[in-house]
Design a protein around this motif. Structure first.
Motif, PDB file in Angstrom:
ATOM      1  N   VAL A   9     -21.235  -6.167  -8.171  1.00 12.14           N
ATOM      2  CA  VAL A   9     -21.245  -4.984  -7.310  1.00 12.14           C
ATOM      3  C   VAL A   9     -22.588  -4.267  -7.410  1.00 12.14           C
ATOM      4  CG1 VAL A   9     -20.156  -2.767  -6.839  1.00 12.14           C
ATOM      5  CG2 VAL A   9     -18.741  -4.718  -7.520  1.00 12.14           C
ATOM      6  N   ASP A  10     -23.262  -4.150  -6.271  1.00 14.87           N
ATOM      7  CA  ASP A  10     -24.578  -3.499  -6.249  1.00 14.87           C
ATOM      8  C   ASP A  10     -24.494  -2.005  -6.530  1.00 14.87           C
ATOM      9  OD1 ASP A  10     -26.004  -5.848  -5.586  1.00 14.87           O
ATOM     10  OD2 ASP A  10     -25.454  -5.621  -3.483  1.00 14.87           O
ATOM     11  N   ALA A  11     -23.454  -1.348  -6.010  1.00 12.94           N
ATOM     12  CA  ALA A  11     -23.315   0.093  -6.201  1.00 12.94           C
ATOM     13  C   ALA A  11     -21.841   0.465  -6.240  1.00 12.94           C
ATOM     14  CB  ALA A  11     -24.026   0.855  -5.091  1.00 12.94           C
ATOM     15  N   MET A  12     -21.493   1.350  -7.175  1.00 16.99           N
ATOM     16  CA  MET A  12     -20.109   1.798  -7.335  1.00 16.99           C
ATOM     17  C   MET A  12     -20.043   3.303  -7.108  1.00 16.99           C
ATOM     18  SD  MET A  12     -16.901   1.223  -8.189  1.00 16.99           S
ATOM     19  CE  MET A  12     -16.862  -0.367  -9.045  1.00 16.99           C
ATOM     20  N   TYR A  13     -19.057   3.744  -6.310  1.00 12.67           N
ATOM     21  CA  TYR A  13     -18.866   5.158  -5.998  1.00 12.67           C
ATOM     22  C   TYR A  13     -17.493   5.575  -6.529  1.00 12.67           C
ATOM     23  CZ  TYR A  13     -22.526   3.576  -2.903  1.00 12.67           C
ATOM     24  OH  TYR A  13     -23.675   2.982  -2.407  1.00 12.67           O
ATOM     25  N   VAL A  14     -17.480   6.401  -7.580  1.00 13.90           N
ATOM     26  CA  VAL A  14     -16.231   6.754  -8.250  1.00 13.90           C
ATOM     27  C   VAL A  14     -15.760   8.137  -7.817  1.00 13.90           C
ATOM     28  CG1 VAL A  14     -16.804   5.281 -10.202  1.00 13.90           C
ATOM     29  CG2 VAL A  14     -17.343   7.724 -10.317  1.00 13.90           C
ATOM     30  N   ILE A  15     -14.438   8.356  -7.890  1.00 11.66           N
ATOM     31  CA  ILE A  15     -13.857   9.601  -7.382  1.00 11.66           C
ATOM     32  C   ILE A  15     -13.152  10.415  -8.465  1.00 11.66           C
ATOM     33  CG2 ILE A  15     -13.590   8.602  -5.084  1.00 11.66           C
ATOM     34  CD1 ILE A  15     -10.593   8.251  -5.712  1.00 11.66           C
ATOM     35  N   LEU A  16     -13.113   9.896  -9.676  1.00 14.49           N
ATOM     36  CA  LEU A  16     -12.516  10.626 -10.795  1.00 14.49           C
ATOM     37  C   LEU A  16     -13.615  10.992 -11.783  1.00 14.49           C
ATOM     38  CD1 LEU A  16      -9.355   8.382 -11.322  1.00 14.49           C
ATOM     39  CD2 LEU A  16      -9.482  10.580 -10.117  1.00 14.49           C
ATOM     40  N   PRO A  17     -13.654  12.239 -12.239  1.00 13.46           N
ATOM     41  CA  PRO A  17     -14.794  12.704 -13.047  1.00 13.46           C
ATOM     42  C   PRO A  17     -15.026  11.925 -14.334  1.00 13.46           C
ATOM     43  CG  PRO A  17     -13.005  14.333 -13.011  1.00 13.46           C
ATOM     44  CD  PRO A  17     -12.687  13.322 -11.969  1.00 13.46           C
ATOM     45  N   PHE A  18     -13.958  11.431 -14.976  1.00 11.99           N
ATOM     46  CA  PHE A  18     -14.143  10.731 -16.245  1.00 11.99           C
ATOM     47  C   PHE A  18     -14.667   9.308 -16.062  1.00 11.99           C
ATOM     48  CE2 PHE A  18      -9.627  10.112 -15.124  1.00 11.99           C
ATOM     49  CZ  PHE A  18      -9.527   8.737 -15.143  1.00 11.99           C
ATOM     50  N   GLU A  19     -14.621   8.787 -14.824  1.00  8.39           N
ATOM     51  CA  GLU A  19     -15.048   7.409 -14.595  1.00  8.39           C
ATOM     52  C   GLU A  19     -16.548   7.227 -14.778  1.00  8.39           C
ATOM     53  OE1 GLU A  19     -11.924   5.488 -11.454  1.00  8.39           O
ATOM     54  OE2 GLU A  19     -13.257   7.030 -10.659  1.00  8.39           O
ATOM     55  N   LYS A  20     -17.340   8.208 -14.409  1.00 11.57           N
ATOM     56  CA  LYS A  20     -18.798   8.089 -14.542  1.00 11.57           C
ATOM     57  C   LYS A  20     -19.196   7.900 -16.015  1.00 11.57           C
ATOM     58  CE  LYS A  20     -23.166  10.310 -13.259  1.00 11.57           C
ATOM     59  NZ  LYS A  20     -23.678   9.174 -12.472  1.00 11.57           N
ATOM     60  N   GLU A  21     -18.580   8.689 -16.887  1.00 13.44           N
ATOM     61  CA  GLU A  21     -18.880   8.578 -18.314  1.00 13.44           C
ATOM     62  C   GLU A  21     -18.365   7.259 -18.874  1.00 13.44           C
ATOM     63  OE1 GLU A  21     -20.613   9.447 -21.815  1.00 13.44           O
ATOM     64  OE2 GLU A  21     -20.821  10.558 -19.927  1.00 13.44           O
ATOM     65  N   PHE A  22     -17.214   6.822 -18.398  1.00 12.32           N
ATOM     66  CA  PHE A  22     -16.661   5.540 -18.846  1.00 12.32           C
ATOM     67  C   PHE A  22     -17.627   4.404 -18.548  1.00 12.32           C
ATOM     68  CE2 PHE A  22     -14.607   1.602 -17.464  1.00 12.32           C
ATOM     69  CZ  PHE A  22     -13.930   1.227 -18.605  1.00 12.32           C
ATOM     70  N   TYR A  23     -18.112   4.340 -17.315  1.00 13.31           N
ATOM     71  CA  TYR A  23     -19.043   3.273 -16.937  1.00 13.31           C
ATOM     72  C   TYR A  23     -20.368   3.392 -17.682  1.00 13.31           C
ATOM     73  CZ  TYR A  23     -16.318   1.139 -13.153  1.00 13.31           C
ATOM     74  OH  TYR A  23     -15.378   0.446 -12.425  1.00 13.31           O
ATOM     75  N   GLY A  57     -17.029  12.837  -5.853  1.00 14.37           N
ATOM     76  CA  GLY A  57     -15.943  13.762  -5.569  1.00 14.37           C
ATOM     77  C   GLY A  57     -14.722  12.988  -5.100  1.00 14.37           C
ATOM     78  N   HIS A  58     -13.607  13.688  -4.933  1.00 16.02           N
ATOM     79  CA  HIS A  58     -12.374  13.001  -4.545  1.00 16.02           C
ATOM     80  C   HIS A  58     -12.087  13.179  -3.062  1.00 16.02           C
ATOM     81  CE1 HIS A  58      -8.427  11.247  -4.708  1.00 16.02           C
ATOM     82  NE2 HIS A  58      -8.573  10.991  -5.990  1.00 16.02           N
ATOM     83  N   LEU A  97     -12.076  18.083  -9.940  1.00 19.95           N
ATOM     84  CA  LEU A  97     -12.337  17.063  -8.922  1.00 19.95           C
ATOM     85  C   LEU A  97     -13.569  17.362  -8.074  1.00 19.95           C
ATOM     86  CD1 LEU A  97      -8.690  16.379  -7.704  1.00 19.95           C
ATOM     87  CD2 LEU A  97     -10.127  14.886  -9.112  1.00 19.95           C
ATOM     88  N   GLY A  98     -14.154  18.551  -8.213  1.00 22.51           N
ATOM     89  CA  GLY A  98     -15.333  18.895  -7.423  1.00 22.51           C
ATOM     90  C   GLY A  98     -14.945  19.380  -6.041  1.00 22.51           C
ATOM     91  N   GLY A  99     -15.930  19.688  -5.240  1.00 21.62           N
ATOM     92  CA  GLY A  99     -15.689  20.233  -3.907  1.00 21.62           C
ATOM     93  C   GLY A  99     -15.533  19.161  -2.846  1.00 21.62           C
ATOM     94  N   LYS A 100     -15.635  19.599  -1.606  1.00 14.09           N
ATOM     95  CA  LYS A 100     -15.498  18.695  -0.469  1.00 14.09           C
ATOM     96  C   LYS A 100     -16.718  17.778  -0.343  1.00 14.09           C
ATOM     97  CE  LYS A 100     -14.114  20.202   3.455  1.00 14.09           C
ATOM     98  NZ  LYS A 100     -13.993  20.957   4.723  1.00 14.09           N
ATOM     99  N   GLY A 101     -16.542  16.702   0.424  1.00 15.60           N
ATOM    100  CA  GLY A 101     -17.695  15.877   0.782  1.00 15.60           C
ATOM    101  C   GLY A 101     -17.743  14.484   0.212  1.00 15.60           C
ATOM    102  N   ALA A 102     -16.645  13.974  -0.347  1.00 15.34           N
ATOM    103  CA  ALA A 102     -16.674  12.636  -0.949  1.00 15.34           C
ATOM    104  C   ALA A 102     -17.069  11.565   0.059  1.00 15.34           C
ATOM    105  CB  ALA A 102     -15.316  12.305  -1.563  1.00 15.34           C
ATOM    106  N   SER A 103     -16.479  11.605   1.239  1.00 12.78           N
ATOM    107  CA  SER A 103     -16.780  10.586   2.255  1.00 12.78           C
ATOM    108  C   SER A 103     -18.232  10.689   2.720  1.00 12.78           C
ATOM    109  CB  SER A 103     -15.838  10.744   3.460  1.00 12.78           C
ATOM    110  OG  SER A 103     -14.496  10.582   3.071  1.00 12.78           O
ATOM    111  N   ASP A 104     -18.688  11.910   2.980  1.00 16.26           N
ATOM    112  CA  ASP A 104     -20.075  12.112   3.414  1.00 16.26           C
ATOM    113  C   ASP A 104     -21.058  11.696   2.334  1.00 16.26           C
ATOM    114  OD1 ASP A 104     -19.487  13.048   5.949  1.00 16.26           O
ATOM    115  OD2 ASP A 104     -19.382  15.142   5.328  1.00 16.26           O
ATOM    116  N   ASN A 105     -20.771  12.060   1.085  1.00 16.82           N
ATOM    117  CA  ASN A 105     -21.657  11.688  -0.030  1.00 16.82           C
ATOM    118  C   ASN A 105     -21.778  10.176  -0.141  1.00 16.82           C
ATOM    119  OD1 ASN A 105     -21.937  14.408  -0.673  1.00 16.82           O
ATOM    120  ND2 ASN A 105     -20.353  14.366  -2.255  1.00 16.82           N
ATOM    121  N   THR A 106     -20.655   9.494  -0.038  1.00 17.87           N
ATOM    122  CA  THR A 106     -20.649   8.030  -0.156  1.00 17.87           C
ATOM    123  C   THR A 106     -21.370   7.384   1.016  1.00 17.87           C
ATOM    124  OG1 THR A 106     -18.514   8.176  -1.307  1.00 17.87           O
ATOM    125  CG2 THR A 106     -19.175   6.013  -0.480  1.00 17.87           C
ATOM    126  N   ALA A 107     -21.105   7.865   2.220  1.00 20.81           N
ATOM    127  CA  ALA A 107     -21.732   7.288   3.415  1.00 20.81           C
ATOM    128  C   ALA A 107     -23.252   7.415   3.346  1.00 20.81           C
ATOM    129  CB  ALA A 107     -21.198   7.984   4.667  1.00 20.81           C
TER     130      ALA A 107
END
Length: 385
Positions: A147-161, A172-173, A364-374
């Motif tokens: 996977v070239d790039a991963m976009y996570v939506i749960l805050p603890f996932e970034k630290e896990f990776y 964001g979620h 979970l952070g604010g709005k914008g998960a889809s826009d951020n990922t796109a």
């Protein structure tokens, strides 16, 4: 032969191949497609998803209803069909020659396609991480490779990776967007439209697959006669017809509403929820809930041996403590469920839950998960074309 992106042919449009599974993937996939269209007005989509994605644009290859399997045992019993779908998907990608493949959740299927795709030099982006933090963390090495790039939506996932040497994007979620952007429901009109009584509503969310609905709905409905001052309403999944639910409905104060879960949650007093994304949805609507889970006995025994989590609900996992009660396997019975439902109908318990739910939303952070990922996907691919 390796796939080569047509870098010199970026005149009019970029081709996106998106693979999503089940209803939640269809929802998040549709919102991501809308966000990608803001970045790339000439975007062309071909996808595995559902009605919501189809309503946006592009070509639907296979509907998630045709490939919905729950648990280890069910996957084994349907292995021939799954392998056939994997082969079909690979052939379809080769024929389409996309500029990027976007995987959405659905790890059992998507990680197999990602390995094949990366070997052929396709650009692979993953939105909504497989739950490798729950079991078989060794899969991270394969994800890093494929996977070239991963976009996570749960805050603890970034630290896990990060602990595994893989930098991912926390975007964001997407449920924050899906819920905040929806049209508000007038409760009086809603009750009238669906012939509901004036009693406080207890929503029943038994899942989306036939196997889990069958296991959950019976025990949920076993409480109806003990709570006659409440109106019970089953949230029908878009993937199932009413005829499937009808044999379960035997009491007068039980109603059925299909494909209107968010509207139902917005007017509900409490909920009994099958473990999954729905637990987070109920929390974001600030609905006190009891989380339910019962699997095929073989699947459950296998899962017990490989899953290392303290909790099964996303609410508790994100908060890293017990916010909502989880009734799992043998604990999911009429006596225990009745006790826990009575508890969340108590005002003091409800106040505690509301406070915890607000803290959860902040995590979970604010709005914008889809826009951020796109934006991240488009900018990454455009640089390479």
């Amino acid at each position: 032969m390796l796939h080569v992106t047509a870098k010199n042919n970026r005149n009019k449009y970029m081709k996106y191949y998106i693979i999503a599974g089940e209803a939640s993937g269809d929802l998040h996939g549709s919102n991501l497609m809308k966000a990608l269209q803001k970045q790339d007005v000439n975007a062309e989509f071909r996808f595995w998803g559902g009605d919501l994605m189809q309503a946006v644009d592009g070509t639907l290859v296979t509907h998630y209803k045709d490939r919905s399997f729950m648990g280890f045992a069910e996957v084994i019993f349907n292995l021939r069909k799954i392998l056939g779908l994997i082969t079909f998907c690979k052939n379809d990608i080769e024929a389409y020659q996309p500029d990027v493949i976007i995987f959405i959740d659905n790890s059992g299927f998507n990680l197999r396609i990602a390995k094949w795709a990366k070997e052929r030099d396709y650009k692979t982006h993953y939105y909504i991480s497989p739950q490798v933090w729950a079991s078989r963390a060794g899969r991270v090495e394969k994800i890093k490779r494929d996977v070239d790039a991963m976009y996570v939506i749960l805050p603890f996932e970034k630290e896990f990776y990060k602990k595994h040497g893989y930098n991912v994007h926390f975007v964001g979620h997407p449920l924050i967007d899906a819920i905040s952007d929806r049209q508000q429901v007038d409760e009086k009109t809603f009750r009238k439209d669906y012939n509901l009584s004036d009693k406080p509503i207890i929503a029943l969310l038994p899942g989306s697959r036939k196997q889990e609905i069958t296991k959950m709905l019976g025990v949920m409905l076993s409480l109806v006669n003990d709570f006659k001052t409440y109106q019970f309403v089953i949230a029908g999944a878009p993937s199932q017809e009413f005829s499937f639910y009808k044999p379960f409905i035997k009491q007068d104060n039980v109603a059925f509403i299909s494909n209107k879960t968010y509207d139902l949650l917005s007017v509900s007093h409490a909920a009994l929820v099958t473990s999954g994304t729905a637990t987070l949805e109920a929390a974001l609507f600030k609905v006190p809930q009891v989380v339910c889970y019962k699997a095929n006995s073989i699947s459950y025994q296998i899962a017990k041996r490989i899953i290392t989590l303290k909790f099964i609900s996303l609410v508790n996992l994100i908060m890293d403590r017990e916010v909502v009660t989880e009734l799992i396997q043998g604990d999911l019975n009429t006596k225990r469920l009745k006790k826990e439902l009575e508890k969340i109908l108590d005002d003091n318990e409800r106040i505690r839950l509301f406070i915890d739910y607000y803290d959860l939303e902040k995590e979970l952070g604010g709005k914008g998960a889809s826009d951020n990922t796109a934006k991240l996907i488009f900018n990454s691919i455009e640089k390479q074309i």
